[in-house]
Design a protein around this motif. Structure first.
Motif, short mmCIF file in Angstrom:
data_model
loop_
_atom_site.label_atom_id
_atom_site.label_comp_id
_atom_site.label_asym_id
_atom_site.label_seq_id
_atom_site.Cartn_x
_atom_site.Cartn_y
_atom_site.Cartn_z
N VAL A 1 0.82 -1.22 0.00
CA VAL A 1 0.00 0.00 0.00
C VAL A 1 0.86 1.27 0.00
O VAL A 1 0.44 2.32 -0.48
CB VAL A 1 -0.97 -0.01 1.20
CG1 VAL A 1 -0.23 0.18 2.51
CG2 VAL A 1 -2.03 1.07 1.03
N GLN A 2 2.09 1.14 0.46
CA GLN A 2 2.97 2.32 0.52
C GLN A 2 3.29 2.84 -0.88
O GLN A 2 3.62 4.00 -1.04
CB GLN A 2 4.24 1.93 1.29
CG GLN A 2 5.29 3.00 1.41
CD GLN A 2 6.33 2.90 0.30
OE1 GLN A 2 6.41 1.90 -0.40
NE2 GLN A 2 7.09 3.96 0.14
N HIS B 1 1.26 10.05 -4.76
CA HIS B 1 0.60 10.96 -3.82
C HIS B 1 1.39 12.25 -3.61
O HIS B 1 0.88 13.34 -3.85
CB HIS B 1 0.42 10.21 -2.49
CG HIS B 1 -0.13 11.05 -1.38
ND1 HIS B 1 -1.41 11.52 -1.38
CD2 HIS B 1 0.44 11.50 -0.24
CE1 HIS B 1 -1.61 12.22 -0.27
NE2 HIS B 1 -0.51 12.23 0.43
N THR C 1 -5.59 9.78 -3.75
CA THR C 1 -4.59 8.75 -3.46
C THR C 1 -4.33 8.69 -1.95
O THR C 1 -4.16 7.60 -1.39
CB THR C 1 -3.26 9.02 -4.19
OG1 THR C 1 -2.88 10.37 -3.95
CG2 THR C 1 -3.39 8.79 -5.68
N TRP D 1 -4.86 5.42 0.53
CA TRP D 1 -3.79 4.96 1.42
C TRP D 1 -4.26 4.98 2.87
O TRP D 1 -3.92 4.11 3.67
CB TRP D 1 -2.58 5.88 1.25
CG TRP D 1 -1.43 5.59 2.17
CD1 TRP D 1 -0.47 4.65 2.01
CD2 TRP D 1 -1.14 6.26 3.40
NE1 TRP D 1 0.41 4.69 3.05
CE2 TRP D 1 0.02 5.67 3.92
CE3 TRP D 1 -1.74 7.31 4.11
CZ2 TRP D 1 0.60 6.08 5.12
CZ3 TRP D 1 -1.17 7.72 5.29
CH2 TRP D 1 -0.02 7.11 5.79
N THR E 1 -4.33 2.19 6.28
CA THR E 1 -3.30 2.60 7.25
C THR E 1 -3.90 3.24 8.49
O THR E 1 -3.51 2.92 9.61
CB THR E 1 -2.30 3.57 6.59
OG1 THR E 1 -1.96 3.07 5.30
CG2 THR E 1 -1.06 3.70 7.42
#
Lengths: 254, 225
Positions: A56-57, A63, A113, A117, A121
């Motif tokens: 996911v990073q 971003h 974005t 994310w 998170t």
């Protein structure tokens, strides 16, 4: 269509008609498209997955550069406003308008974005974090710029007021950048420099894992190529619209 | 020959105050709105005692900001509608003096509403709001709001949408002022030591200086004819 005689005077001007899209812009567009593709490859394939956050990073590579791109576009608005007030040349106002529209698109990319994310998170699409909230307000400021333009009939007044407002609006952009340093209670991570104690989802850029390279490529693409290409297109569009209304007016006179 | 700067400023302020003293239109509008806002917030947020203490600085500043928007709209639209703005522009006076004059008038009204609002809020919300520091935050905060507001209201008074446009263009730009003022107010009211909130007050003062300088310079561009 040349048989249409009522348009004959228009056709006569054909040689003088500037190319709607200059060759240089076409070349730049091709470069940008390749860049976006290459940037995606760097972000999704080349860089190794983050040790703690996993896949996911990877969205970060778009971003943050998208925000810098928005910053560049809004800076163009400020420059355009300043130069318009000094020189009173319409082209600077067109640049300012292009900056606002392109900046809004890039800020939207940044926001969306970020939300994608944030869901895994922070476990929420939206938190009332100072930085998120400020960015939303920043976008509304530039939306207000467009509303302001739309509500002024006189073209010269519109350009003048838009220049003043566009220059003032940059304050909000600067605030979005500064806020995580001013208000230490943000949960938004800072990648360069120390993050706040409450930051969730912080990570280190590991150069050996190709992360710095992926960020560098995407930064070049999203912060430089994309805003310049889009603004250039917007300026071309504006020139065409102006030409169109000129031709329409001339046809109406006949 | 140009009329001296401060005589113009004085003239405009005196005119605004005299008109207001005769009609009492603006202040009564702003005050009634501010009172309504205090009461409605209390209802809408269903504030209990603790929540009231936490919400009061936000409620106070949102109320002051909106009340000053009402005042600004009225003050600049009147100038425009009755042709006074055009008359001032034709007159051999410095444009920046018009800005300072209108700013001081608007500022005095906003400050007065704020000053009257605080004891009423203290009474209604049962909180000890009468405090010298709070007054200082009010002095700075309303100055910042009036500065950016005078510039933007001069602009919106010349648009098609007039009054309805001002809140939309002004609130985001007033955010730095409101944000720092709210943080300072919260710090003062929760009885924190001065070093916790004095920074916000400093920041507010700096923002005021920057805004005043920017608006002072840009005003001539919004009244050009």
């Amino acid at each position: 269509m040349r048989a249409n005689l009522s348009l004959s005077d228009v056709s006569l001007e054909q040689p003088a008609l500037v190319r709607a899209i200059p060759r240089a812009l076409l070349a730049l567009t091709a470069l940008t498209l390749i860049g976006v593709g290459f940037g995606l490859y760097m972000a999704l394939g080349f860089a190794k997955a983050d040790a703690t956050q996993g896949e996911v990073q990877r969205i970060f590579y778009i971003h943050m550069p998208a925000f810098i791109g928005a910053f560049v576009a809004f800076a163009a608005t400020t420059l355009g406003g300043f130069m318009y007030l000094r020189t009173r040349q319409v082209k600077w106002d067109t640049l300012a308008l292009a900056g606002v529209e392109v900046g809004l698109v890039l800020a939207a990319i940044n926001l969306v974005t970020g939300m994608i994310w944030a869901k895994p998170t922070w476990n929420a699409w939206w938190t009332w974090d100072p930085r998120l909230t400020l960015e939303a307000i920043m976008m509304l400021t530039y939306a207000a710029y467009l509303v302001l333009r739309a509500s002024i009939t006189n073209a010269e007044t519109r350009r003048r007021f838009a220049a003043v407002y566009g220059m003032l609006a940059i304050i909000l952009v600067i605030m979005v950048v500064m806020i995580s340093r001013i208000r230490p209670d943000t949960i938004h991570p800072t990648v360069f420099g120390p993050s706040s104690q409450q930051a969730r989802g912080t990570f280190e850029l590991d150069a050996s894992a190709g992360m710095s390279a992926a960020l560098g490529v995407n930064m070049l693409v999203w912060a430089v190529l994309v805003p310049i290409t889009l603004m250039w297109f917007r300026i071309c569009l504006n020139n065409l619209t102006e030409r169109l209304s000129l031709l329409k007016a001339r046809l109406a006179d006949r | 020959m140009q009329t001296p700067f401060f005589r113009v400023v004085y003239g405009i302020v005196a005119k605004d105050l005299q008109a207001e003293f005769r009609s009492r239109e603006l202040l009564s509008l702003m005050l009634i709105f501010a009172l309504l806002s205090l009461l409605i917030f209390s209802f809408a947020l269903e504030l209990d005692r603790l929540a009231r203490e936490e919400a009061i600085s936000g409620v106070l500043w949102v109320t002051v900001a909106f009340a000053s928007i009402i005042g600004l709209n009225r003050s600049l639209t009147l100038e425009r509608e009755q042709g006074n703005l055009d008359a001032m522009l034709i007159a051999p006076i410095n444009r920046a003096a018009i800005f300072v004059g209108k700013l001081i008038g608007n500022y005095l009204f906003a400050l007065l509403v704020g000053v009257l609002l605080i004891p009423i809020a203290a009474l209604l919300y049962n909180l000890p709001l009468i405090n010298v520091w709070l007054f200082i935050v009010l002095v700075f905060g309303t100055l910042g709001l009036s500065g950016i507001g005078t510039l933007l209201a001069t602009m919106t008074a010349q648009t098609r949408t007039r009054e309805s446009l001002l809140p939309v263009v002004m609130l985001p730009l007033a955010l730095p002022v409101v944000l720092t003022a709210v943080r300072a107010t919260t710090g003062i009211l929760s009885g924190q030591p001065a070093e916790n909130w004095l920074g916000w007050l400093h920041l507010l003062a700096v923002i005021n200086v920057v805004y005043f300088a920017a608006c002072f310079i840009m005003f001539e561009f919004v009244v050009e004819e």
